[in-house]
Design a protein around this motif. Structure first.
Motif, PDB file in Angstrom:
ATOM      1  N   HIS A  72      44.654 -45.273 -23.155  1.00 30.43           N
ATOM      2  CA  HIS A  72      43.800 -46.154 -22.156  1.00 30.43           C
ATOM      3  C   HIS A  72      42.630 -46.803 -22.928  1.00 30.43           C
ATOM      4  N   ASP A 104      37.816 -39.458 -25.669  1.00 30.15           N
ATOM      5  CA  ASP A 104      38.476 -39.962 -24.562  1.00 30.15           C
ATOM      6  C   ASP A 104      38.529 -41.454 -24.647  1.00 30.15           C
ATOM      7  N   MET A 105      39.693 -42.125 -25.184  1.00 32.30           N
ATOM      8  CA  MET A 105      40.637 -41.588 -26.053  1.00 32.30           C
ATOM      9  C   MET A 105      40.867 -42.446 -27.408  1.00 32.30           C
ATOM     10  N   GLU A 136      42.154 -46.548 -16.412  1.00 31.45           N
ATOM     11  CA  GLU A 136      42.786 -44.974 -16.207  1.00 31.45           C
ATOM     12  C   GLU A 136      41.636 -44.214 -15.821  1.00 31.45           C
ATOM     13  N   GLU A 137      40.269 -44.408 -16.033  1.00 32.84           N
ATOM     14  CA  GLU A 137      39.134 -43.833 -15.542  1.00 32.84           C
ATOM     15  C   GLU A 137      38.986 -44.172 -14.178  1.00 32.84           C
ATOM     16  N   GLU A 164      45.856 -37.880 -24.647  1.00 27.86           N
ATOM     17  CA  GLU A 164      44.725 -37.501 -24.021  1.00 27.86           C
ATOM     18  C   GLU A 164      43.913 -36.288 -24.790  1.00 27.86           C
TER      19      GLU A 164
HETATM   20 ZN   LIG Z   1      41.339 -40.474 -21.203  1.00 25.12          ZN
END
Ligand SMILES: [Zn+2]
Length: 385
Positions: A72, A104-105, A136-137, A164
């Motif tokens: 992501h 991350d990431m 994604e977050e 991840e």
């Molecule tokens: Zn992540």
């Protein structure tokens, strides 16, 4: 166009402050220019307001069966966090690469971009694809439309490696989950007249109490074989935020809280949700019987499928060849891997860095992890050659 090292790529990616609430287009523009400059086919999937895009790229022959390297582009905010150095500049100290997103990431994304360019330059039999999502977050909301587009614009890949942070260990299963914003609407009266009003707080407490009882009932059951590998070995429901009320002597007009469920793969997320929704509806009716204005409103703000450990899965076999890791690994946090699996890909999670460093002030990626990730990509190139 000059070919960058994975380290240079990491530095470039971290320099884009792609916090989830902001646009990621500056990063996508730069990366697309870099990849196409090396002869790599790229496609975008735009979000609704066209402020963000997922980037998909394909290196190697235009045939099905690619290895999909997925990450992501977004990172969590740095607001209110005490950083020792600029979070948007990669800084090496004590064998660690500091910067927001190093772990991350963007570390994995940098390695994936490096591998795609290498694959395109040296030539491979088996293609590599990059799938870079957004949001994604915010609950893995960007990946499903990207995965759908990916299957339409490029030959379908078969094994998805989601990078991840896992310390390069292979994660074959993770919990799924869902989240609800709950708005309990009461009716204000002076608290001395309690039965004539409806306290949103006291009614909301009934729903939270139901959640506690549900947790207790779930935990009392012996775990199944998949659940037993998780910590904790069962589905959990959790309330993480609550607010409401204006004064000690007014029945509260509003009570808002957030509920999340983390569901063991193989268990039916929809069934857990249905039980919760049914209880909320039961409470809603009881409140409306006192005051028709009162009630419970639910807003489902995310839902992520679990990653079910596969029997002799292709992605797992490939990742084990790449890392030599033969241990069984499952985690209780959600990733985009379950979404790839749901779309018909074989999927595992495997990436450099430790999840403990993710989202932290002074987030870092150990240099040794980045080096291990580089070796992983080099072996992947050898296998695909
Ligand atoms: Zn992540």
């Amino acid at each position: 166009m000059e070919e960058l090292t994975s380290r240079q790529l990491l530095e470039r990616l971290v320099a884009f402050p792609t916090v989830s609430r902001e646009s990621n287009l500056a990063l996508v523009d730069w990366l697309e220019t870099y990849l196409t400059g090396h002869g790599i086919e790229c496609h975008r999937h735009w979000n609704e307001d066209r402020q963000k895009a997922a980037l998909m790229a394909h290196a190697g022959p235009r045939v099905a069966g690619a290895v999909v390297l997925s990450g992501h582009s977004d990172v969590v905010p740095v607001d209110g966090q005490a950083w020792s150095s600029d979070p948007w500049v990669v800084e090496e100290r004590d064998g660690r690469l500091y910067g927001r997103g190093t772990c991350d990431m963007k570390g994995y994304v940098a390695l994936a971009v490096w591998a795609l360019v290498r694959a395109q330059k040296t030539g491979v039999q088996r293609p590599l694809q990059l799938a870079l999502s957004y949001d994604e977050e915010l609950g893995c909301t960007g990946a499903p439309p990207m995965i759908e587009t990916l299957g339409q614009v490029l030959p379908k890949g078969s094994a998805a490696l989601i990078g991840e942070p896992s310390r390069m260990k292979i994660i074959t299963g993770h919990k799924g989950g869902t989240g609800y914003h709950v708005h309990v609407k009461g009716f204000e009266v002076h608290s001395s007249l309690l039965p004539e009003g409806v306290s949103a707080i006291m009614e909301g407490a009934r729903l939270i109490s139901w959640i506690n009882d549900r947790n207790a009932a779930i935990q009392a059951r012996p775990p199944g074989p998949v659940a037993a590998t998780f910590r904790p070995p069962f589905t959990t429901l959790h309330v993480g935020m609550i607010s409401g009320g204006t004064a000690h002597n007014i029945t509260a007009a509003d009570c808002c809280f957030a509920v999340e469920m983390r569901v063991v793969p193989g268990e039916d997320i929809a069934a857990h949700e249905a039980a919760f929704v049914a209880e909320a509806q039961r409470l809603d009716l009881a409140m409306k019987a006192v005051r028709p204005e009162a009630g419970v409103e639910l807003d489902r703000f995310f839902g992520v499928p679990g990653l079910v450990p596969e029997e002799r899965g292709e992605a797992e076999a490939l990742a084990r060849r790449l890392t030599g890791d033969n241990a069984v690994g499952v985690v209780s946090y959600g990733t985009e891997a379950g979404q790839f699996q749901e779309a018909g890909y074989s999927a595992v999670v495997c990436g450099p860095g430790d999840i403990a460093q993710a989202h932290q002030p002074d987030e870092y990626l150990e240099l040794s992890e980045f080096v291990a990730g580089q070796a992983f990509m080099q072996r992947l190139l050898d296998i695909c050659a």
